[in-house]
Design a protein around this motif. Structure first.
Motif, PDB file in Angstrom:
ATOM      1  N   VAL A   1       0.804  -1.083   0.033  1.00  0.00           N
ATOM      2  CA  VAL A   1      -0.098   0.121  -0.037  1.00  0.00           C
ATOM      3  C   VAL A   1       0.943   1.322  -0.170  1.00  0.00           C
ATOM      4  O   VAL A   1       1.957   1.198   0.804  1.00  0.00           O
ATOM      5  N   PHE A   2       0.737   2.062  -0.874  1.00  0.00           N
ATOM      6  CA  PHE A   2       1.376   3.488  -0.891  1.00  0.00           C
ATOM      7  C   PHE A   2       0.162   4.495  -0.730  1.00  0.00           C
ATOM      8  O   PHE A   2      -0.642   4.852  -1.272  1.00  0.00           O
ATOM      9  N   LYS A   3       0.399   5.014   0.848  1.00  0.00           N
ATOM     10  CA  LYS A   3      -0.595   5.744   1.271  1.00  0.00           C
ATOM     11  C   LYS A   3      -0.371   7.183   0.773  1.00  0.00           C
ATOM     12  O   LYS A   3       0.561   7.728   0.569  1.00  0.00           O
ATOM     13  N   SER A   4      -1.477   7.914   0.671  1.00  0.00           N
ATOM     14  CA  SER A   4      -1.438   9.168  -0.091  1.00  0.00           C
ATOM     15  C   SER A   4      -0.486  10.270   0.915  1.00  0.00           C
ATOM     16  O   SER A   4      -0.277  11.070   0.068  1.00  0.00           O
ATOM     17  N   ASN A   5      -0.357   9.813   2.126  1.00  0.00           N
ATOM     18  CA  ASN A   5       0.298  11.065   2.757  1.00  0.00           C
ATOM     19  C   ASN A   5       1.616  10.509   2.982  1.00  0.00           C
ATOM     20  O   ASN A   5       2.373  11.001   3.866  1.00  0.00           O
ATOM     21  N   GLU A   6       2.310   9.474   2.216  1.00  0.00           N
ATOM     22  CA  GLU A   6       3.502   8.896   3.023  1.00  0.00           C
ATOM     23  C   GLU A   6       4.424   8.912   1.448  1.00  0.00           C
ATOM     24  O   GLU A   6       3.928   9.130   0.423  1.00  0.00           O
TER      25      GLU A   6
END
Length: 93
Positions: free
Chosen positions: A46-51
């Motif tokens: 998962v590539f979180k939008s805030n990371e």
């Protein structure tokens, strides 16, 4: 990335290897929070939008040898994934 830009940025963190072979991205899907999920040869990331770095979504060794070919997310943010052996689902918290 601005519209019309020809610059791309590598997403770091998807670097697991099995027998010195890098993961292949087989599927990509977004959830309702604009997080991106990548299905690979041996895990889901998962590539979180805030990371700035992708992380393993499944940290369970018993799922490590599966190939994650298909991923879908429903309106309740439940993730469904088809592998080389079965179909699974998990709630995205």
């Amino acid at each position: 990335m601005p519209i019309g830009s020809d610059t791309v940025t590598k997403i770091n963190g998807i670097d697991d290897k099995i027998n010195d072979i890098n993961d292949k991205i087989l599927s990509i899907v977004f959830d309702s929070k604009d997080n991106v999920y990548f299905g690979t040869d041996n895990n889901i990331y998962v590539f979180k939008s805030n990371e700035t770095k992708a992380k393993k979504f499944l940290n369970f060794n018993k799922y490590a040898k599966l190939t994650y070919k298909y991923i879908a997310i429903d309106k309740n943010d439940d993730i469904f994934f088809g592998t080389n052996s079965d179909i699974f689902y998990k709630k995205i918290c």
